[in-house]
Design a protein around this motif. Structure first.
Motif, mmCIF file in Angstrom:
data_model
loop_
_atom_site.group_PDB
_atom_site.id
_atom_site.type_symbol
_atom_site.label_atom_id
_atom_site.label_comp_id
_atom_site.label_asym_id
_atom_site.label_seq_id
_atom_site.Cartn_x
_atom_site.Cartn_y
_atom_site.Cartn_z
ATOM 1 N N SER A 16 -4.940 6.930 -4.913
ATOM 2 C CA SER A 16 -5.357 8.313 -4.651
ATOM 3 C C SER A 16 -6.544 8.436 -3.711
ATOM 4 O O SER A 16 -7.084 9.533 -3.544
ATOM 5 N N SER A 17 -6.955 7.325 -3.098
ATOM 6 C CA SER A 17 -8.119 7.405 -2.213
ATOM 7 C C SER A 17 -7.784 8.187 -0.956
ATOM 8 O O SER A 17 -6.643 8.235 -0.493
ATOM 9 N N THR A 18 -8.796 8.815 -0.396
ATOM 10 C CA THR A 18 -8.655 9.557 0.856
ATOM 11 C C THR A 18 -9.747 9.094 1.819
ATOM 12 O O THR A 18 -10.925 9.200 1.499
ATOM 13 N N PRO A 19 -9.362 8.569 2.997
ATOM 14 C CA PRO A 19 -7.998 8.304 3.461
ATOM 15 C C PRO A 19 -7.321 7.212 2.625
ATOM 16 O O PRO A 19 -7.983 6.514 1.872
ATOM 17 N N SER A 20 -6.018 7.084 2.764
ATOM 18 C CA SER A 20 -5.274 6.136 1.938
ATOM 19 C C SER A 20 -5.640 4.696 2.313
ATOM 20 O O SER A 20 -6.000 4.395 3.452
ATOM 21 N N ASP A 21 -5.537 3.833 1.330
ATOM 22 C CA ASP A 21 -5.885 2.420 1.485
ATOM 23 C C ASP A 21 -4.631 1.641 1.871
ATOM 24 O O ASP A 21 -3.693 1.522 1.088
ATOM 25 N N SER A 22 -4.618 1.084 3.079
ATOM 26 C CA SER A 22 -3.430 0.379 3.564
ATOM 27 C C SER A 22 -3.137 -0.885 2.761
ATOM 28 O O SER A 22 -2.017 -1.411 2.813
ATOM 29 N N ARG A 23 -4.116 -1.392 2.023
ATOM 30 C CA ARG A 23 -3.892 -2.601 1.225
ATOM 31 C C ARG A 23 -2.922 -2.354 0.079
ATOM 32 O O ARG A 23 -2.218 -3.269 -0.358
ATOM 33 N N VAL A 24 -2.891 -1.122 -0.418
ATOM 34 C CA VAL A 24 -2.057 -0.820 -1.579
ATOM 35 C C VAL A 24 -0.582 -1.038 -1.262
ATOM 36 O O VAL A 24 0.141 -1.714 -2.006
ATOM 37 N N ALA A 25 -0.110 -0.465 -0.162
ATOM 38 C CA ALA A 25 1.309 -0.567 0.184
ATOM 39 C C ALA A 25 1.735 -2.010 0.418
ATOM 40 O O ALA A 25 2.906 -2.357 0.213
ATOM 41 N N ALA A 26 0.798 -2.850 0.830
ATOM 42 C CA ALA A 26 1.111 -4.260 1.079
ATOM 43 C C ALA A 26 0.933 -5.121 -0.159
ATOM 44 O O ALA A 26 1.208 -6.324 -0.104
ATOM 45 N N THR A 27 0.496 -4.524 -1.261
ATOM 46 C CA THR A 27 0.179 -5.299 -2.458
ATOM 47 C C THR A 27 1.149 -5.055 -3.599
ATOM 48 O O THR A 27 1.624 -5.988 -4.239
ATOM 49 N N PHE A 28 1.466 -3.786 -3.903
ATOM 50 C CA PHE A 28 2.370 -3.509 -5.014
ATOM 51 C C PHE A 28 3.156 -2.229 -4.765
ATOM 52 O O PHE A 28 2.798 -1.408 -3.923
ATOM 53 N N ARG A 29 4.261 -2.080 -5.517
ATOM 54 C CA ARG A 29 5.046 -0.851 -5.513
ATOM 55 C C ARG A 29 5.220 -0.403 -6.954
ATOM 56 O O ARG A 29 5.377 -1.230 -7.862
#
Length: 514
Positions: free
Chosen positions: A347-360
């Protein structure tokens, strides 16, 4: 017990006190012995011994992950689609006692150490040129320091051995008491100095035994310097070294940071792309995984099985997005993140690009598409274009450039200096040009800001727990649920050893507090 072919590993197991072997020692008829005239008969034998250390080290990836990952709060009270993994739960719930001691036999690390000690001891006479001998021994001194550092952080004082086992004699000759934490740290620092002196002043990944190598899978000067920074931050915090050790750490880490061979990759996901590992500027040292050699198989509990996939989707906003067979199916789903942490990370703003590369995230496939768990995607590898099966061949980073930046930030913070440059570099890559710049505050606030980045940057890589511990015990207690760990249970910061180990070796004593 069957006779074994490798006297080294058998004797190592005896050294750690496997009780079942006591009455069967007479059955052992070793077919080989540690004979230098055989092992170092020619250059190819020496290369095989050297490369065997790296193959052996790769076998400890799961243990390194477990020790550095699962004790933190990241995976505590998470949600999952199948039955829970009890080993992982024991670690994040800090459920340890003498009767419930994990990783008996010191996690098997003495088998690896014996291989390392063998190279260190025998290679001065190896039929190789002097520069190659020195470099290989320098790598082994660095690896030995790294292994003992992990053992020190896990158990405190451990048995100290720097010579290879040569033969099996009377069992009592293999008993060995635990050295003090101070003596282990002294050995670690001495090995770091030896590593730097022998490896030399340059960083190289190609070796005489593998001159075409362009992957960063051999220990090197930068790895030793990063370890030095890590170690001296620990000793400065936990062993009275204070600012002197923090300053030493800073100097070592700055040397790595100034080397043009290393940098943050612009795209976080590229760090873990097995097709982009050659010359990967973010990697300092990684464990090597290759098709038809070895799979990175320790993440099976972060996937799903064939039956479960039919009930799950990824994106509630697109309910037809069912979990496909590859690369997500291939194990079970027995550990996960908590809903609160998932919300925090996404929910961070701006979004954290690490999240999409780490888990779904996983959801039910029918309304209201309830959250069911997560799949760790960081080490999924790739689909084999020939067999259409999944190949888990992503190299596992032991140290990467982001480590250097956050370790350097920690050194600066503990010295009362500003870690702004390092934290901002991490945040800019994660959030893009609209990232929130770091603002200097108190040492406590600065270290918490560093730990916040560790938590996001290294999910699944076995680093965050060690960052919490290195920051200081107070940071651990502030971040872990007190029902699992509180200051009155400080002894649980180290692991106990098993009753069988105590019964098997009369010189061993239990970890203090248990």
């Amino acid at each position: 017990m069957k006779p074994i072919k490798n006297i080294i590993f058998f004797a190592t197991a005896l050294l750690m006190g496997l009780a079942a072997c006591k009455d069967k020692l007479t059955e052992v008829r070793p077919e080989t012995s540690l004979d230098p005239n055989v092992i170092l008969a020619d250059a190819s034998s020496a290369y095989a011994l050297y490369n065997g250390v790296y193959a052996s080290l790769r076998g400890y990836q799961g243990t390194l992950f477990l020790l550095g990952e699962m004790r933190s709060e990241i995976w505590a009270n998470g949600i999952f689609t199948e039955s829970e993994d009890g080993t992982f739960r024991q670690f994040w719930a800090q459920d340890f006692s003498e009767a419930n001691a994990p990783l008996s036999n010191w996690g098997g690390f003495y088998g690896l150490l014996n291989r390392v000690n063998t190279v260190i001891t025998l290679f001065p006479k190896a039929p190789l040129d002097a520069a190659t001998r020195d470099r290989y021994r320098g790598e082994m001194f660095g690896l030995r320091a790294y292994v003992y550092y992990n053992m020190l952080r896990t158990w405190g004082g451990v048995p100290l051995t720097t010579e290879p086992l040569k033969e099996i004699g009377d069992l009592s000759s293999l008993y060995k008491e635990r050295a003090t934490p101070e003596l282990i740290m002294q050995q670690i620092k001495a090995d770091i100095d030896s590593s730097l002196a022998l490896i030399g002043s340059t960083v190289s990944y190609a070796t005489p035994s593998n001159p075409a190598n362009n992957k960063r899978v051999y220990w090197n000067r930068a790895a030793t310097l990063t370890l030095k920074g890590d170690v001296y931050l620990w000793s400065g915090t936990h062993q009275g070294g204070g600012n002197t050790d923090f300053a030493t750490a800073k100097i070592a880490l700055e040397e790595v940071g100034d080397n043009p061979l290393f940098a943050l990759l612009p795209n976080y996901a590229d760090i873990f792309d097995p097709l982009k590992e050659n010359g990967n500027k973010e990697i300092i040292f990684a464990l090597n995984y290759e098709k038809d050699q070895a799979n990175l198989s320790s993440y099976g509990n972060f996937l799903v099985n064939t039956t479960q996939r039919s009930t799950l989707i990824f994106n509630p906003e697109n309910p037809v997005s069912v979990v496909s067979a590859y690369p997500y199916v291939g194990g079970a789903n027995r550990v996960g993140l908590s809903p609160a942490l998932i919300t925090q990370l996404t929910s961070s703003t701006p979004s954290d690009s690490r999240v999409a590369a780490t888990f779904r995230t996983l959801h039910n496939n029918s309304a209201p598409y309830a959250l069911r768990g997560v799949i760790l995607t960081k080490f999924l590898g790739r689909a084999d274009p020939i067999s259409s099966s999944q190949i888990y061949d992503t190299d596992f980073p032991i140290y990467r450039y982001a480590d250097v930046l956050l370790l350097l930030a920690e050194a600066k913070a503990k010295l009362g200096e500003s870690p702004k440059a390092e934290i901002d570099a991490i945040r800019k890559r994660a959030y893009g040009p609209d990232f929130k710049p770091f603002t200097m505050a108190s040492i406590t606030e600065n270290l918490n800001a560093i730990l916040d980045e560790y938590q996001r940057e290294f999910i699944g890589e076995g680093r965050y727990w060690w960052a919490e511990r290195r920051a200081g015990d107070a940071y651990v207690y502030n971040r872990i649920d007190p029902k699992y760990l509180m200051p009155a249970q400080a002894y649980k910061l180290l692991l106990p050893i098993s009753v069988s180990m105590l019964n098997s070796d009369p010189k061993l004593k239990q970890t203090p507090g248990y």
